[in-house]
Design an enzyme around this catalytic site. Structure first.
Site, PDB file in Angstrom:
ATOM      1  N   ASP A 162       0.860  -1.174   0.000  1.00 23.38           N
ATOM      2  CA  ASP A 162       0.000   0.000   0.000  1.00 23.38           C
ATOM      3  C   ASP A 162       0.903   1.233   0.000  1.00 23.38           C
ATOM      4  O   ASP A 162       2.091   1.142   0.307  1.00 23.38           O
ATOM      5  CB  ASP A 162      -0.886  -0.055   1.253  1.00 23.38           C
ATOM      6  N   ASP A 192      -0.107   5.124   1.055  1.00 24.32           N
ATOM      7  CA  ASP A 192      -0.276   6.031   2.201  1.00 24.32           C
ATOM      8  C   ASP A 192      -0.156   5.297   3.537  1.00 24.32           C
ATOM      9  O   ASP A 192      -0.849   4.303   3.773  1.00 24.32           O
ATOM     10  CB  ASP A 192      -1.648   6.713   2.146  1.00 24.32           C
TER      11      ASP A 192
END
Length: 268
Positions: A24, A26
């Protein structure tokens, strides 16, 4: 940040065979909507010498470039696979793969119903501040932000704290699930200020079809797929890929925790 780029062995010659690490963006590779640190880029570069690596985010490709790349170094040079919008926009070794469109799947009439409801709902919200860009239309999804994506870094943090207390996004999502249950959509909270809306099945597990297709391209069969993400709770936008039987899920607290876990697992 140049230390993130380099020359790497072909996918079929990486020392840790049939293994890829997906991340991922953020709060896993970067602070929310900010750039990756030199330490993170160096860690990823070291890992890439051992196995394949890929980024998978809900945001569009431009935002991945802003956070992970530089004006001189494209993000596609830093990862073997770059998956924006959960893989609806996908790059393999710098080359764009076929993409799919949210609007062509849902249709304009249904989209207008959804957008109009969201705008009315947001207009009636009593929250400390509102800025701009409450709906961001993307190729593979739409992103809804009660405070608006134009909020500053400080305003994002303040909204996130307010949201944790008052469940603004959670209540919004529950209302949408109730009203639009017949649309076949998934509503997934992620980041600090927003949530994503996309066809059911177009969550981050969508990118796995590109990973599995690699066997027919280079002959590499990725039987071990590690995924690292921070929103791994049910309802978070990392949940589906985190619990998928095809992946080995790793929950992280922040980018520093990601680096610690990679050092422990791979010695980078």
């Amino acid at each position: 940040m140049a230390q993130g780029a380099g020359v790497y062995p072909p996918l079929e010659e990486r020392p840790i065979k049939n293994t890829i690490c997906l991340f991922d963006v953020d709060e896993t590779l970067t602070p929310a909507r900010r750039a990756a640190s030199p330490a993170m880029l160096q860690t990823l570069s070291s890992l890439r010498h051992k196995c394949a690596i890929g980024s998978v985010g809900g945001s569009d490709f431009i935002k991945q470039q802003e956070q992970l790349g530089t004006p001189a170094i494209p993000v596609t040079a830093l990862f073997d696979f770059c998956f924006a919008e959960n893989g609806l926009t996908a790059y393999r070794l710098g080359q764009l793969l076929a993409s799919t469109s949210f609007i062509s799947w849902l249709g304009e009439d249904k989209y207008k119903q959804l957008a109009n409801f969201c705008l009315r709902y947001i207009s009636e919200l009593d929250i400390p501040v509102k800025r701009g860009t409450f709906i961001e239309f993307r190729n593979g999804m739409v992103n809804i932000s009660p405070v608006g994506r134009n909020a500053s870094v400080q305003e994002r943090k303040e909204f996130n704290a307010y949201d944790r207390q008052h469940k603004i996004r959670g209540k919004f999502v529950e209302e949408l699930r109730s009203r639009f249950s017949h649309f076949g959509l998934t509503f997934s909270i992620g980041g600090e200020i927003s949530f994503d809306v996309f066809p059911t099945g177009w969550d981050k597990t969508y990118c796995l079809r590109h990973i599995k297709a690699e066997k027919d391209i280079s002959g590499v069969d990725y039987t071990t797929i590690h995924f690292f993400g921070d929103k791994t709770h049910k309802g978070g936008n990392d949940y589906e890929i985190y619990v998928d039987e095809r992946t080995v899920g790793h929950a992280v607290d922040n980018p520093e925790d990601t680096i610690r876990q990679l050092k422990d697992l791979f010695g980078v």
